[in-house]
Design an enzyme around this catalytic site. Structure first.
Site, short mmCIF file in Angstrom:
data_model
loop_
_atom_site.label_atom_id
_atom_site.label_comp_id
_atom_site.label_asym_id
_atom_site.label_seq_id
_atom_site.Cartn_x
_atom_site.Cartn_y
_atom_site.Cartn_z
N GLU A 5 50.25 -36.17 -35.12
CA GLU A 5 51.66 -36.44 -34.88
C GLU A 5 52.40 -36.64 -36.20
O GLU A 5 53.52 -36.14 -36.37
CB GLU A 5 51.82 -37.67 -33.98
CG GLU A 5 53.25 -38.16 -33.79
CD GLU A 5 54.18 -37.11 -33.21
OE1 GLU A 5 55.40 -37.33 -33.28
OE2 GLU A 5 53.72 -36.09 -32.68
N LYS B 233 65.82 -29.69 -28.85
CA LYS B 233 65.20 -30.90 -28.31
C LYS B 233 64.34 -30.61 -27.08
O LYS B 233 63.22 -31.09 -26.97
CB LYS B 233 66.29 -31.91 -27.95
CG LYS B 233 65.76 -33.24 -27.42
CD LYS B 233 64.97 -33.98 -28.48
CE LYS B 233 64.52 -35.34 -27.99
NZ LYS B 233 63.67 -36.01 -29.00
N CYS C 35 69.64 -24.68 -24.30
CA CYS C 35 71.06 -24.78 -24.62
C CYS C 35 71.72 -25.95 -23.89
O CYS C 35 71.19 -26.47 -22.92
CB CYS C 35 71.77 -23.48 -24.23
SG CYS C 35 71.03 -22.01 -24.97
N TRP D 68 71.19 -22.31 -28.37
CA TRP D 68 69.97 -22.14 -29.16
C TRP D 68 69.50 -20.73 -28.85
O TRP D 68 69.08 -20.43 -27.74
CB TRP D 68 68.92 -23.17 -28.77
CG TRP D 68 67.71 -23.18 -29.66
CD1 TRP D 68 67.58 -23.84 -30.85
CD2 TRP D 68 66.47 -22.52 -29.43
NE1 TRP D 68 66.33 -23.62 -31.38
CE2 TRP D 68 65.63 -22.81 -30.53
CE3 TRP D 68 65.97 -21.69 -28.43
CZ2 TRP D 68 64.33 -22.32 -30.64
CZ3 TRP D 68 64.68 -21.20 -28.53
CH2 TRP D 68 63.87 -21.52 -29.63
N LYS E 272 55.57 -34.38 -37.44
CA LYS E 272 56.85 -35.00 -37.74
C LYS E 272 57.33 -34.58 -39.12
O LYS E 272 58.51 -34.27 -39.32
CB LYS E 272 56.69 -36.53 -37.66
CG LYS E 272 57.91 -37.31 -37.30
CD LYS E 272 58.55 -36.88 -36.00
CE LYS E 272 57.66 -37.07 -34.80
NZ LYS E 272 57.64 -36.00 -33.86
N ARG F 1 70.76 -29.90 -28.21
CA ARG F 1 70.06 -28.90 -27.41
C ARG F 1 70.20 -27.49 -28.00
O ARG F 1 69.54 -26.55 -27.55
CB ARG F 1 70.59 -28.90 -25.97
CG ARG F 1 70.32 -30.17 -25.22
CD ARG F 1 70.83 -30.08 -23.79
NE ARG F 1 70.11 -29.08 -23.03
CZ ARG F 1 69.02 -29.31 -22.31
NH1 ARG F 1 68.51 -30.52 -22.28
NH2 ARG F 1 68.43 -28.35 -21.64
N GLU G 78 58.28 -30.64 -39.30
CA GLU G 78 59.42 -30.15 -38.52
C GLU G 78 60.76 -30.58 -39.10
O GLU G 78 61.76 -29.90 -38.86
CB GLU G 78 59.30 -30.56 -37.05
CG GLU G 78 59.41 -32.04 -36.75
CD GLU G 78 59.24 -32.34 -35.26
OE1 GLU G 78 59.49 -31.45 -34.44
OE2 GLU G 78 58.87 -33.46 -34.94
N ASN H 23 71.69 -21.73 -19.39
CA ASN H 23 70.57 -22.34 -20.11
C ASN H 23 69.30 -21.80 -19.47
O ASN H 23 69.07 -21.99 -18.29
CB ASN H 23 70.61 -23.86 -19.99
CG ASN H 23 69.36 -24.51 -20.58
OD1 ASN H 23 68.79 -24.01 -21.55
ND2 ASN H 23 68.94 -25.62 -19.99
N GLY H 24 68.46 -21.10 -20.27
CA GLY H 24 67.23 -20.55 -19.73
C GLY H 24 66.98 -19.14 -20.24
O GLY H 24 67.59 -18.69 -21.22
N HIS I 50 33.69 -28.73 -44.37
CA HIS I 50 33.44 -27.49 -43.66
C HIS I 50 34.53 -26.46 -43.92
O HIS I 50 34.88 -25.67 -43.04
CB HIS I 50 33.30 -27.78 -42.16
CG HIS I 50 32.15 -28.68 -41.84
ND1 HIS I 50 30.86 -28.24 -41.72
CD2 HIS I 50 32.11 -30.02 -41.64
CE1 HIS I 50 30.06 -29.26 -41.45
NE2 HIS I 50 30.80 -30.36 -41.39
#
Length: 607
Positions: free
Chosen positions: A480, A602, A2, A76, A484, A27, A487, A100-101, A503
């Site tokens: 990567e 983020k 957050c 968030w 990208k 955030r 998401e 935040n946490g 396989h």
């Protein structure tokens, strides 16, 4: 996850808080709220949705309020769903708090409070924290906070106001970041420097367990023993313009275009007399002495940069490298000792899983080197050695320039280790460094591929599945590229080592399934082309990305993207822009919020 901010000073606190929350919205953007001091007590306004909705609500409900002290939060969601009730700030008795946490033992604490007849209104761990602090409060805020944090387990960054102590904010942290500054306009504290930079370029990082008291006139910090502590002042080298879109539609596109500058800023300070050198980072070659193994641990995009590092270090240095997902690392009883060099990679320097991995490695005697973008961050402070990337602020949730500079640092580590271990000569090291610097010009050239990639991206928006293929460095980059795309476009995407197709994976290839194949490495070019032919024969639509010298049959692919002439060893720096563009334009074409993809934040500061 957050964004939190506190302000006390001469200016309108409501405006200062809203302005700060707008810069911190990357955030978290599930809900937002502020609380501010009024003569009759603390007033709280909060709402579900983005900060823009909060701004409207504040204008409607508080247009006549005069406030010079307050705290704000953009959320968030972790504990409790997205609702106004679960939004911050939370109030319990005389305590109003933002957080935040994650409080890991909130259930146990809730039961203890219930035994005293105290019940929360929300479903959040944050309200429980506010209730614990209020339960400990008997007129001395610092004593209450000190006592409360002995009961709390987990990660937290708190800003707290007490209704009977107006115009004052208290703050404490464990794990979650908090930075603060005092100016001639007052005092400000936040979870990220982007909220401070419009006020000042000088700030300090609040140490874990230290308590800060913010007033209009000063910030007083006390350590665990109650002694006044003079924090170290850091300097921000970028300005507010760097944290704005600069004319681009989205931060992500702006940050894609900032990659050449970020690469130069990261590489040049480590180039002395043409050779890779970490002396400016206070890292001597003794970091590599006695090392027989390297472990790289990180999450998400940072982990993918670690895959690049593994390839380069093993290729040049002939030392075994393991890349571990940080969230799994400490739960698998990893084999690390004093002969292990642990490299952690984190853009924010606050990634909870990566920080936990770092702490475990230190307990077991390993040397620790961290690659981070934020000075004074938790991972940076707890590592034996730190290599700062110089990407500047990255606002879009999907990492672009932070990834590129992480890869650059991995290359630098490989070059320096190979040089000091005698695996390459000074001449060879100098040639590698020169080529890497010259590659930045190729990155600038491929920034002109936007129209080409946009046209291709429009053909991908209806896909339900997309597959990436590559070998060696190209496979690492495929991971990567796939992340990208998924998401920010919400299209299911997977990256595969091309040789694994037979396989099992090839059963997923059907008519018109898009396959993005990277073929920039000459030593495996024939192999990857064979794999492309395999998927092509099963109806796949192929987007082939090759180096300038590759000979490609036009019938082999639907779209062929030819990179500028680049040394294959450095082709990932160039090809990554193409993959970022493809993901970006698919997201734009679908009408999605590129910078703020759903369910993501983020900085992941909780496990």
């Amino acid at each position: 996850m957050c964004g939190i901010i506190g302000y006390v000073g001469l200016d309108d606190a409501k405006k200062a808080l809203i302005k700060g929350l707008q810069t911190l919205e990357y955030r978290g953007y599930d809900s937002a709220g502020i609380a501010y001091c009024q003569p009759e007590g603390i007033k709280t306004i909060k709402t579900v949705g983005k900060v823009s909705k909060l701004k409207e609500k504040v204008a409607d409900e508080a247009s006549d309020d005069v406030a010079t002290c307050g705290i704000g939060h953009t959320r968030w969601a972790t504990h409790g769903g997205v609702s106004a009730t679960n939004s911050h700030p939370h109030t319990a008795g005389k305590v109003t708090l933002i957080h935040n946490g994650i409080i890991e033992n909130y259930k146990e604490l809730q039961e203890e409070l219930a035994a005293k007849g105290l019940e929360p209104v929300s479903q959040t761990d944050t309200e429980i924290a506010a209730m614990v602090i209020n339960d400990c409060y008997h007129g001395d805020p610092e004593a209450a906070i000190k006592k409360a944090i002995t009961k709390l387990e987990g990660a937290y960054g708190f800003c707290v106001m007490f209704s009977d102590i107006p115009e004052t904010i208290y703050a404490v942290r464990n794990g979650s970041p908090l930075v603060a500054a005092h100016t001639d306009r007052g005092s400000i504290i936040a979870s990220d420097m982007v909220a401070l930079v419009s006020y000042t370029k000088h700030y300090f990082v609040l140490k874990e367990g230290h308590i800060a008291k913010l007033t209009e006139d000063e910030i007083i910090v006390k350590d665990e023993n109650g002694e006044v502590y003079g924090p170290y002042i850091h300097h921000i080298s970028w300005d507010m313009a760097s944290a704005k879109k600069g004319g681009y539609d989205y931060f992500m596109m702006k940050e894609i275009h900032e990659q050449p500058e970020a690469l130069r800023n990261t590489i040049r300070p480590r180039m002395v007399n043409g050779l890779p050198d970490f002396s400016a980072d206070n890292i001597g070659d003794d970091i590599f002495e006695g090392i027989n193994r390297i472990v790289i641990t990180a999450c998400g995009t940072a982990m993918h940069s670690g895959l690049m590092g593994k390839n380069m270090i093993e290729r040049l240095c002939r030392i075994p490298v393991t890349v571990d997902i940080a969230s799994e690392f400490r739960y698998q009883n990893p084999i690390i000792d004093e002969k292990t060099l642990l490299i952690t990679v984190s853009q924010s320097g606050e990634t909870a899983d990566t920080l936990a991995a770092l702490r475990l490695a230190k307990e077991r005697g390993a040397k620790t080197l961290s690659v981070v973008n934020v000075k004074g961050s938790s991972i940076a402070r707890e590592s034996d050695y730190v290599l700062y990337t110089h990407a500047g602020p990255e606002i879009a949730v999907a990492s672009t320039k932070a990834y590129s500079v992480q890869v650059a640092v991995m290359y630098l580590i490989a070059f320096r280790l190979a040089l000091v271990s005698g695996k390459i000569s000074e001449q060879e090291a100098a040639e590698y460094m020169t080529t890497m610097m010259n590659t930045i010009n190729k990155v600038e050239e491929v920034l002109g591929y936007d129209s080409q990639t946009e046209r291709i991206a429009k053909r991908l928006t209806k896909a339900t599945d997309i597959f990436f293929l590559g070998r060696g460095l190209d496979y690492a980059l495929s991971c990567e590229g796939s992340l990208k795309l998924k998401e920010i476009s919400y299209i299911h995407s997977e990256a595969y080592a091309a040789g694994e197709l037979k396989h099992g994976t090839i059963s997923l290839i059907t008519d018109n399934v898009p396959v993005i194949a990277l073929a920039t490495q000459p030593d495996v070019y024939a192999k990857i082309i064979s794999n492309v032919q395999e998927v092509r024969s099963r109806g796949a639509r192929v987007i082939l990305i090759t180096g300038a010298d590759a000979e490609v049959d036009a019938a082999l692919c639907d779209y062929h993207i030819v990179l500028p002439d680049t040394d294959p060893l450095f082709a990932p720096f160039v090809a990554t822009v193409v993959l970022q563009y493809l993901a970006y334009y698919v997201s734009v074409e679908k009408g999605l919020n590129v910078d703020q993809p759903r369910n993501l934040a983020k900085s992941v500061t909780v496990e």
